[in-house]
Motif scaffolding. Structure first.
Motif, PDB file in Angstrom:
ATOM      1  N   TYR A 103       0.792  -1.309  -0.171  1.00 13.77           N
ATOM      2  CA  TYR A 103      -0.025   0.083  -0.155  1.00 13.77           C
ATOM      3  C   TYR A 103       0.728   1.227  -0.184  1.00 13.77           C
ATOM      4  CZ  TYR A 103      -4.270  -2.399   0.639  1.00 13.77           C
ATOM      5  OH  TYR A 103      -5.662  -3.102   0.327  1.00 13.77           O
ATOM      6  N   ARG A 106      -1.547   4.907   3.711  1.00 10.02           N
ATOM      7  CA  ARG A 106      -2.192   4.263   4.802  1.00 10.02           C
ATOM      8  C   ARG A 106      -2.895   5.276   5.666  1.00 10.02           C
ATOM      9  NH1 ARG A 106       2.180   0.010   5.390  1.00 10.02           N
ATOM     10  NH2 ARG A 106       2.946  -0.046   3.012  1.00 10.02           N
ATOM     11  N   PRO A 108      -4.252   1.209   5.114  1.00 11.76           N
ATOM     12  CA  PRO A 108      -4.887   0.454   4.005  1.00 11.76           C
ATOM     13  C   PRO A 108      -6.382   0.505   4.125  1.00 11.76           C
ATOM     14  CG  PRO A 108      -3.213  -1.066   5.068  1.00 11.76           C
ATOM     15  CD  PRO A 108      -3.481   0.095   5.903  1.00 11.76           C
ATOM     16  N   ASN A 111      -7.579   3.353   1.744  1.00 15.42           N
ATOM     17  CA  ASN A 111      -6.810   3.534   0.721  1.00 15.42           C
ATOM     18  C   ASN A 111      -6.812   2.193  -0.154  1.00 15.42           C
ATOM     19  OD1 ASN A 111      -5.553   6.271   1.190  1.00 15.42           O
ATOM     20  ND2 ASN A 111      -5.303   5.474   2.821  1.00 15.42           N
ATOM     21  N   GLU A 112      -7.941   1.521  -0.308  1.00 12.38           N
ATOM     22  CA  GLU A 112      -8.029   0.358  -1.013  1.00 12.38           C
ATOM     23  C   GLU A 112      -7.408   0.379  -2.525  1.00 12.38           C
ATOM     24  OE1 GLU A 112     -11.900  -1.377  -0.854  1.00 12.38           O
ATOM     25  OE2 GLU A 112     -12.463  -0.249   0.935  1.00 12.38           O
ATOM     26  N   TYR A 114      -5.111   2.136  -3.526  1.00 11.41           N
ATOM     27  CA  TYR A 114      -3.570   2.670  -3.600  1.00 11.41           C
ATOM     28  C   TYR A 114      -2.747   1.357  -3.246  1.00 11.41           C
ATOM     29  CZ  TYR A 114      -5.562   7.172  -4.116  1.00 11.41           C
ATOM     30  OH  TYR A 114      -6.208   8.249  -4.823  1.00 11.41           O
ATOM     31  N   ARG A 115      -3.030   0.219  -3.625  1.00 13.37           N
ATOM     32  CA  ARG A 115      -2.228  -0.990  -3.805  1.00 13.37           C
ATOM     33  C   ARG A 115      -1.602  -0.867  -4.927  1.00 13.37           C
ATOM     34  NH1 ARG A 115      -4.142  -6.866  -2.052  1.00 13.37           N
ATOM     35  NH2 ARG A 115      -3.978  -7.132  -4.344  1.00 13.37           N
TER      36      ARG A 115
END
Length: 895
Positions: A103, A106, A108, A111-112, A114-115
């Motif tokens: 990620y 943060r 996570p 911020n799903e 932004y992996r």
């Protein structure tokens, strides 16, 4: 004879020796640059590429650039995410290790998208071409799992991933002695000493008579051919961190606040990244163990230097493509074309290789005319006995070129005015890694910048293995010789001069230092101590042999360490009792829900969005009803600027539980940066050791940055003009280490979270904290730096019995001070193990008869994370005898 006469004789004798070592900078026995040969495929030509560039780099210094620094991974990875999100044409990535599930923002749960694997897939779906080169490890030795990275990323025709090199061990060897030798192989333990040399070579494979012990170590992300990110940070697990480096990540009332999911919560001193595809091997319990903080530096670049980085990437991509991927006829695998936009026409060919070559091998270095007058990076004149001569080049012209005062056009930067920063790309690469002749321009840059420095050199590096001469075989790089020469020259001239080095206390390998499986760790530490202060030829010993009474007046070494408190008090117990779920069970489901494991398997709970996840949901529901004692999930703000006093932080639970909640760990330095005189910066991926510096070992990139934008400063209490970029970076680092930066909130981005295209660096010039670190040579700064390091060292040594420590001089000391508290007395063969008195990294309660209040009183003295490097540690024993009597094969791998 007088003292001064003795000193002069010693210096003259030393100078004769050290000049020889500097002249033979890398100990090379063969030319580094070969002439081009005739071949049908020009990409496979071993290029003779530098054409007389400064530092013998394949690329010249270029003007009109912009640069921005990022201290630690939080801001850097956010900036990378912005650039990837805005990419419209291309994304090119080089990494030693790339974790698809990393990620970039943060926590996570907020911020799903932004992996990194999701971001690259989204870019590919909007038409962006994504090209990735990652190091292909020897899977029996390293657990980077590059095969998973390739498979996890290549989910779209616009994404192509190369792994390199192919080690290709021979079948007969693998089937016989090799497999039996490596059944329980551990790189850190140096069990490779027990592997037959032929079998070990077969394991790594051979490319054109070169055994591929070495790695691709570069870190680079190029977006749309316009903006570049590079430095010390890989886009992988364990690197994301904030300036305050929290060690605790237990959130008893809301697991969604977790910053370090899955194996991203790592402490390499306890458990290494084992099989990262199987997260059940992550044995760290967040309610008992700390993570290890990660201190690092990366930069963002715009301008003509980005084109040199593009050329370098195209060189590497096409070299690998033609070596192994061309025959596959997969439409996603294609060669790249370099268009050279924005740089001198014709400098590179379309395949990225240099169009300029020189013949006759590497330009020879000479040391002539001992009274030559030379200008330093800031323009001041000084006299010393060093000058370079290159046949066929006018000496004044070459000396100006070497200093970076001109580029290949011959025009003086000074004549052009301030048109942006001068930045030069330098490398370590050779035929196996890049299809080019050996280049060690990073080492050349280090040596020349050190020699030309006038006031100070500051080094932060993950390793410090170097030599002052040939007596320190097998170490070959002579950066140490350059340091010694410059310090002795300062002493002889009566100049105030300083070298400050920050490095890790212990390499990031797991295990008790006295255990057999820590032999490799001890061997690396011994190489480092022999570089610094032991063995008869170290830097500090060489300085004093040359007549300097006390080398510590000129060079000092430091480490970093911090502490935290795990919030495992009554709030966690209350939530457990109300939900019937252990925190760790709920946390594992959370980590799988956010997809922090490979292919969604992660912790193996089967949890994911859109289905019932009972452990996580029940725990979260109960946690929402508990408010008592849940505010301080970390106390890392306490030793930062404007942070609260640890004495004022409440605890909900028993005194015994609070004692057990405090943890400490070394703050791991992974930076690769040198700053000289607040005017010049070298930053990149290269460690200070042979692997990174020699050119024909690990592949590396770095940049040499000179910013013409000057700011008014001070040096030794005198007015001084410093470079804005170099000085702001150095001050930011010093303030972080001294606790003079505020706690960094990862959910509140500022300008230092953004790429150059959005904002330059934000720095509070003239603030009270800035003024404290402005003058590196002032007595006031010296006192602040030294007292902070001394105080922090005293506190950590007493509270946590940390090792290395200066009071531990032999194995008996080690047992009394450390092993009796943190090592189980049980033997390996014992069926029932007696636990150690304390968990690793926890407080030794016997030191505080006054209870937790006394402990807090002590911890309240800590500011920042700076500690002294214990140079006396284990000086009374042969610390790693076995490690230093290995064969030449293992010598090379570990230096």
């Amino acid at each position: 004879m007088s003292f001064f006469g003795d000193a002069k004789n010693a210096f003259d004798s030393f100078t004769s020796h050290i000049k020889k070592e500097i002249d033979n900078i890398q100990g090379d026995e063969e030319p580094s640059v070969q002439s081009q040969g005739n071949t049908e495929n020009s990409s496979n030509v071993v290029q003779g590429q530098n054409g007389g560039n400064r530092f013998e780099s394949f690329a010249p210094p270029r003007t009109s650039n912009e640069a921005k620094w990022y201290v630690d991974g939080c801001g850097y990875m956010w900036a990378v995410s912005v650039a990837i999100e805005e990419a419209r044409e291309s994304i090119w990535i080089l990494d030693w290790w790339l974790s698809p599930e990393l990620y970039l923002r943060r926590p996570p749960t907020e911020n799903e998208d932004y992996r990194i694997d999701r971001m690259l897939l989204a870019a590919a779906e909007r038409g962006v071409k994504v090209n990735v080169i990652i190091y292909k490890e020897v899977s029996q030795i390293l657990t980077l799992c590059s095969d998973h990275t390739k498979k996890a990323l290549q989910l779209h025709p616009n994404i192509a991933v190369f792994r390199h090199p192919d080690h290709a061990p021979s079948g007969p060897v693998i089937q016989s002695e090799l497999l039996s030798s490596i059944q329980n192989f551990s790189l850190k333990s140096l069990q490779l000493a027990d592997v037959p040399a032929d079998a070990f070579r077969a394991l790594y494979g051979v490319n054109k008579d070169v055994v591929l012990y070495w790695a691709h170590h570069e870190k680079l992300c190029l977006v749309d051919g316009d903006i570049a990110f590079m430095g010390g940070l890989d886009l992988c697990f364990g690197r994301w961190d904030t300036n305050s480096h929290p060690l605790a990540d237990a959130h008893p009332t809301d697991i969604n606040k977790a910053l370090f999911p899955g194996q991203d919560f790592n402490n390499a001193r306890v458990y290494d990244f084992e099989d990262v595809t199987n997260w059940e091997h992550n044995k760290l319990d967040r309610t008992k163990n700390s993570r290890m903080g990660w201190s690092d530096i990366s930069i963002c670049l715009r301008g003509p230097v980005v084109q040199d980085l593009r050329a370098h990437f195209v060189q590497r991509w096409n070299f690998i493509f033609e070596e192994k991927y061309d025959v596959r006829k997969d439409p996603r695998y294609m060669g790249l074309t370099f268009d050279g936009n924005g740089i001198t026409e014709g400098y590179y060919l379309e395949n990225g290789s240099n169009s300029i070559s020189i013949s006759g091998g590497q330009a020879q270095r000479g040391l002539e005319n001992p009274e030559i007058t030379e200008r330093g990076f800031g323009g001041e004149e000084r006299h010393h006995g060093h000058r370079f001569h290159v046949p066929g080049i006018h000496s004044d012209m070459f000396n100006r070129l070497r200093r970076g005062d001109i580029d290949n056009s011959g025009d003086s930067y000074g004549d052009r005015g301030s048109s942006g920063m001068s930045i030069q790309l330098v490398r370590s690469c050779t035929e196996w890694s890049n299809g080019v002749a050996k280049e060690h321009s990073i080492a050349n840059a280090y040596i020349e910048v050190i020699r030309n420095s006038q006031h100070f050199v500051y080094i932060e590096n993950q390793f410090f293995i170097t030599a002052t001469g040939d007596q320190q075989h097998p170490v070959r790089n002579k950066i140490g010789a350059a340091i010694v020469e410059r310090i002795v020259r300062a002493y002889r001239s009566g100049d105030k001069y300083k070298v400050i080095v920050l490095m890790p206390a212990v390499p990031a390998f797991a295990g008790d230092l006295h255990a057999d499986d820590s032999l490799g760790t001890r061997a690396i530490m011994e190489y480092q101590y022999q570089s610094i202060c032991r063995g008869g030829h170290s830097i500090m010993e060489a300085i004093e042999k040359a007549g300097v009474p006390d080398s510590k007046q000129y060079i000092r070494f430091y480490n970093l360490r911090n502490y935290d408190r795990i919030n495992a008090g009554s709030a966690m117990s209350q939530v457990h009792d109300a939900s019937g779920v252990d925190y760790e069970d709920a946390r594992r489901e959370h980590d799988d829900i956010v997809g922090a494991g490979y292919d969604g398997r992660g912790e193996g709970t089967g949890a994911y969005y859109g289905r019932p996840n009972p452990a996580y949901e029940q725990y979260q529901e109960a946690g929402a009803q508990v408010t008592d004692g849940s505010k301080y999930d970390s106390v890392s703000a306490c030793y930062m600027d404007y942070g609260p006093s640890i004495k004022d932080i409440p605890w909900s639970g028993s005194e015994e539980a609070e004692f057990n909640a405090y943890v400490s760990e070394e703050l791991y330095i992974h930076s690769k940066v040198l700053i000289a005189d607040d005017r010049i910066v070298i930053c990149g991926s290269a460690n200070l050791n042979d692997r990174s510096q020699l050119g024909d070992h690990d592949s590396e990139i770095a940049v040499v940055i000179q910013d013409p934008t000057l700011i008014e400063s001070e040096m030794n209490h005198k007015p001084y003009q410093a470079s804005q970029f170099a000085s702001s970076l150095r001050r930011q680092l010093f303030r972080k280490h001294l606790g003079l930066l505020p706690h960094q909130d990862p959910t509140r981005p500022d300008d230092n979270f953004l790429p150059l295209s959005h904002a330059p660096n934000a720095y509070d010039w003239g603030s009270p904290a800035d003024v404290l670190v402005r003058d590196v040579l002032s007595d006031e700064f010296e006192e602040l730096w030294t007292v902070t390091a001394t105080t922090n060292t005293e506190v950590f040594t007493k509270a946590f019995h940390v090792v290395p420590a200066d009071n531990v001089r032999n194995w008996e000391d080690y047992k009394e001070f450390f092993s009796e508290f943190f090592v189980s007395p049980s033997k390996e063969e014992d069926k029932e193990k007696i636990p150690a008195r304390y968990e690793y990294g926890h407080v030794v309660k016997e030191e505080f008869p006054g209870g937790v209040a006394e402990l807090k009183e002590s911890l309240d003295r800590v500011r920042g994370s700076l500690v002294e490097m214990p140079l006396l540690f284990m000086d009374g024993v042969d610390f790693a005898k076995e490690g230093l009597t290995l064969n030449a094969l293992t010598d090379e791998v570990y230096t």
